[in-house]
Design an enzyme around this catalytic site. Structure first.
Site, PDB file in Angstrom:
ATOM      1  N   GLU A 142       0.732  -1.257   0.032  1.00 33.23           N
ATOM      2  CA  GLU A 142       0.017   0.162  -0.121  1.00 33.23           C
ATOM      3  C   GLU A 142       0.835   1.168  -0.005  1.00 33.23           C
ATOM      4  O   GLU A 142       1.886   1.222   0.660  1.00 33.23           O
ATOM      5  CB  GLU A 142      -0.867   0.062   1.280  1.00 33.23           C
ATOM      6  CG  GLU A 142      -1.647   1.221   1.355  1.00 33.23           C
ATOM      7  CD  GLU A 142      -2.593   1.447   2.654  1.00 33.23           C
ATOM      8  OE1 GLU A 142      -2.989   2.467   2.954  1.00 33.23           O
ATOM      9  OE2 GLU A 142      -2.555   0.037   3.229  1.00 33.23           O
ATOM     10  N   GLU A 147      -2.346  11.386   3.315  1.00 32.35           N
ATOM     11  CA  GLU A 147      -3.197  11.362   4.470  1.00 32.35           C
ATOM     12  C   GLU A 147      -3.179  12.441   5.197  1.00 32.35           C
ATOM     13  O   GLU A 147      -2.039  12.958   5.490  1.00 32.35           O
ATOM     14  CB  GLU A 147      -2.833  10.087   5.310  1.00 32.35           C
ATOM     15  CG  GLU A 147      -3.232   8.725   4.597  1.00 32.35           C
ATOM     16  CD  GLU A 147      -3.172   7.392   5.571  1.00 32.35           C
ATOM     17  OE1 GLU A 147      -4.158   6.911   6.065  1.00 32.35           O
ATOM     18  OE2 GLU A 147      -2.046   7.144   5.891  1.00 32.35           O
TER      19      GLU A 147
END
Length: 192
Positions: A142, A147
């Site tokens: 990932e 974020e």
């Protein structure tokens, strides 16, 4: 698969060469969505992850499908909206859009122009996952391009997760950058 994780990790953390990586083809656009229509996102480009399982993150929202209250295009901007409303046993709704099966690449550059929500409890993210089914996390990898955790406004995180480097075993590779106006202005978040 493991080779691209190492290359991407080096690029994301600034540990790689100063020159562009050799596998990137400069200037060849292979996929884009300019959101130049009104209404729901284009089903030829986007699918929805639907459910309220939290995907291992203890999330409080239920991710809906084809619901303009949670994902819609208005005046050239994709709006993904979390709402405080009871849905399928969860106290909030939102949308989780994915390109899996509609836009999959091993190498390239990703650019996303976004203005992020503000507020405690929000956690907007732009990330890449492997297209394997079922996904074997963290083995399949990932890459979190961006974020932003609502309780820490103005801080943008970039992270790599794989079998060797992940938070579960305390080896995660990550970096942060201050973007104080990330909720007030659009910024381009990019990964090569």
């Amino acid at each position: 698969m493991k080779n691209w994780l190492v290359l991407f990790m080096m690029a994301a953390l600034g540990m790689g060469a100063e020159q562009p990586l050799p596998f990137v083809q400069q200037g060849k656009l292979v996929w884009s969505d300019e959101f130049d229509r009104e209404g729901l996102p284009d089903v030829a480009k986007w699918s929805y992850d639907v459910g309220g399982s939290g995907w291992g993150n203890n999330e409080l929202q239920y991710y809906t499908h084809d619901r303009p209250e949670n994902a819609r295009i208005e005046k050239g901007i994709l709006h993904i909206e979390a709402r405080k409303e009871s849905w399928e046993g969860k106290p909030y709704t939102s949308a989780r859009l994915v390109t899996k099966g509609k836009g999959d690449w091993q190498y390239g550059k990703v650019e996303v122009r976004a203005k992020l929500p503000k507020g405690r409890g929000t956690w907007p993210a732009i990330w890449m996952l492997a297209s394997t089914t079922p996904l074997r996390w963290p083995d399949d990898g990932e890459i979190d391009i961006m974020e932003q955790v609502g309780f820490d406004p103005g801080i943008i995180h970039g992270t790599i997760h794989c079998k060797k480097y992940n938070h579960i075993i305390g080896t995660q590779k990550a970096a942060t950058r201050q973007v104080p106006d990330c909720s007030d202005k659009f910024h381009v978040y990019s990964f090569e």
